[in-house]
Write a protein that holds these residues in place. Sequence first.
Motif, PDB file in Angstrom:
ATOM      1  N   UNK A 142       0.814  -1.134  -0.014  1.00  0.00           N
ATOM      2  CA  UNK A 142       0.015  -0.179   0.063  1.00  0.00           C
ATOM      3  C   UNK A 142       0.941   1.338   0.081  1.00  0.00           C
ATOM      4  N   UNK A 143       1.875   1.471   0.911  1.00  0.00           N
ATOM      5  CA  UNK A 143       2.643   2.572   1.283  1.00  0.00           C
ATOM      6  C   UNK A 143       3.507   2.795   0.178  1.00  0.00           C
ATOM      7  N   UNK A 144       4.440   1.424  -0.015  1.00  0.00           N
ATOM      8  CA  UNK A 144       5.439   1.464  -0.786  1.00  0.00           C
ATOM      9  C   UNK A 144       5.534   0.751  -2.231  1.00  0.00           C
ATOM     10  N   UNK A 145       4.450   0.604  -2.653  1.00  0.00           N
ATOM     11  CA  UNK A 145       3.993   0.074  -3.970  1.00  0.00           C
ATOM     12  C   UNK A 145       4.599   1.017  -5.085  1.00  0.00           C
ATOM     13  N   UNK A 146       4.897   0.149  -6.269  1.00  0.00           N
ATOM     14  CA  UNK A 146       5.391   1.417  -7.390  1.00  0.00           C
ATOM     15  C   UNK A 146       4.603   2.125  -7.707  1.00  0.00           C
ATOM     16  N   UNK A 147       3.184   2.106  -7.574  1.00  0.00           N
ATOM     17  CA  UNK A 147       2.123   2.976  -7.895  1.00  0.00           C
ATOM     18  C   UNK A 147       2.287   4.335  -6.881  1.00  0.00           C
ATOM     19  N   UNK A 148       2.362   4.069  -5.685  1.00  0.00           N
ATOM     20  CA  UNK A 148       2.810   5.345  -4.718  1.00  0.00           C
ATOM     21  C   UNK A 148       4.049   5.804  -4.901  1.00  0.00           C
ATOM     22  N   UNK A 149       5.055   5.110  -5.130  1.00  0.00           N
ATOM     23  CA  UNK A 149       6.569   5.445  -5.381  1.00  0.00           C
ATOM     24  C   UNK A 149       6.339   6.659  -6.550  1.00  0.00           C
ATOM     25  N   UNK A 150       5.824   6.040  -7.704  1.00  0.00           N
ATOM     26  CA  UNK A 150       5.760   6.857  -8.821  1.00  0.00           C
ATOM     27  C   UNK A 150       4.721   8.069  -8.571  1.00  0.00           C
ATOM     28  N   UNK A 151       4.008   8.131  -7.787  1.00  0.00           N
ATOM     29  CA  UNK A 151       2.900   9.234  -7.315  1.00  0.00           C
ATOM     30  C   UNK A 151       3.609  10.452  -6.647  1.00  0.00           C
ATOM     31  N   UNK A 152       4.649   9.756  -6.030  1.00  0.00           N
ATOM     32  CA  UNK A 152       5.332  10.730  -4.793  1.00  0.00           C
ATOM     33  C   UNK A 152       6.734  11.180  -5.717  1.00  0.00           C
ATOM     34  N   UNK A 153       6.785  11.212  -6.936  1.00  0.00           N
ATOM     35  CA  UNK A 153       8.015  11.348  -7.752  1.00  0.00           C
ATOM     36  C   UNK A 153       8.219  12.891  -7.539  1.00  0.00           C
ATOM     37  N   UNK A 154       6.916  13.642  -7.611  1.00  0.00           N
ATOM     38  CA  UNK A 154       7.240  15.121  -7.787  1.00  0.00           C
ATOM     39  C   UNK A 154       7.796  15.731  -6.591  1.00  0.00           C
ATOM     40  N   UNK A 155       7.594  15.081  -5.371  1.00  0.00           N
ATOM     41  CA  UNK A 155       8.083  15.403  -4.100  1.00  0.00           C
ATOM     42  C   UNK A 155       9.763  15.298  -4.219  1.00  0.00           C
ATOM     43  N   UNK A 156      10.071  13.922  -4.753  1.00  0.00           N
ATOM     44  CA  UNK A 156      11.465  13.810  -4.673  1.00  0.00           C
ATOM     45  C   UNK A 156      12.273  14.758  -5.512  1.00  0.00           C
TER      46      UNK A 156
END
Length: 516
Positions: A142-156
């Motif tokens: 849920x938290x560290x899934x590829x979908x969520x990691x991609x969604x947080x790309x802008x923050x990084x």
Amino acid sequence: MTPSSNTYGGDLALSLALLAIIITVALWCKKSFLTSQPPLPPGPHGLPLVGYFPFLGPNLHLELHKLVPRYGPIFKLYMGSNLHIVVNSAALAKVMTGEQDESFANRSRFIAGLATSYNASDIAFNNNSVNRRKLRKVLVHEVLSNINLEASHAYRRRDVRKTVKDVHDAVGTAVDINEIAFSTVISVLTNIVWAKSIAKGGKFSNLVAEMRNFVTGVVEIAGGLNLSDFFPRLSMFDFQGVERRMKNQMKLLDKIFESSVEDRMNSKSSMKEEGVNKEEGRKDFLEILLELQQQNNESINHHDSNESSYSRTDATSAMIEWAMTEILRNEQVMKKVQDELTEVVGLNNIVEESHLPKLKYLDAVFKETFRLHPPLPFLLPRAPDKSCTVGGYTIPKGSTIFLNVWAIQRDPQYWENPLEFNPERFFNYKGPEKWDYAGTNSKFFPLGSGRRRCPGVGLGEKMMMHVLSSLMHSFNWSLPTGQKLDLSDKFGIALKKQEPLIAIPSPRLKDASLYT
């Protein structure tokens, strides 16, 4: 004497003789059974009560490595009243993390870890239970899934770009690489976890600074050896104040989290009253956890995933610093790193996450850095839930297991010229094993293996690669006049450099607007 009395006396004597024989046979069988059990591993003799503890220095990984030539692939020693088993062999480590992984999947407890994990209720320190497997599933899927990691790309991307700008503002002056890396990683994590709270401003406007202070405090408190861990009977006195100070530190995290949750819930209530069905923009981790709690109608605490992520910030920044140290001390390595960046990214462009999979040489540099400088030399200690036999020796239930990955990854039996920093070794190897961070290779598992491998590898790898590639692509680096690179390390919550890496940046990109 009557015949009956003679008969009775004879029967009694015979019975006593048979009883004596039975007892003798039973004692012999018991002795034979006990002596047939495999012995404990060999190891150095210590002193009464304190064991080998007085003979150990602060850098525990170096002290234990000195014992390997004498005692071999597995040895024991008592530190205080606790039995420790140190495993220095890839083959034996594979047994414990593979064939007998379930038996060795529990955690050895120590005071600082218990305090930061709310009495071992998080993923890192919880024993191998149904509850831990459930928490890990939530974190990974849920938290560290590829979908969520991609969604947080802008923050990084935003935080890495800010770091590049800050370094550019300091061009020509000496900067602390660990501080740069640490600040970037803590900012990325805080934005991923609490992005919408930060965006609101107000009481959350200093959240990144507060989290930086929190993690710095945790690292400082947990950095040394705690006597209470080796002498449990003294733990009630907390002589070094580790438990007290750590619990106070965790209260700061509780306060931040509870305020953020309350604010988020009030915000959702207001939106509902106004007829708004869904917030715009990406979900942060806090929102994901709150939705999971609502869907499952059960409590999911912030320390289930949040604190574990922050506790690894120091290790992530340490690895960036180690990698850059090795690059700066080897001109050929630095040239290859920057040539690859020029080819893949170009001097008229900035590093994006889409470039990272193409940076094969930089990836090998990081793997070689993890080989020589694993962040946790013994990983997080394990404790068997039953007595086991490994390598012909008995490993008692409840003993503390050190998987000495630091020694295994420097063993000349597995590595040619093991002390040489040589990223090419990961290209030239022809064997069947994979060289990744999944823990499937018993010769290279710096982030753990089996049920206890690190669940946050994907996020950590993205952050390390993005930060270091951006620093190396955007700037040329030199050492201050008269300064020499120091490779000595110090044992702590992460294996860090004894002396921080200080370097001077100069612009490398052709277009100055790329730094803004």
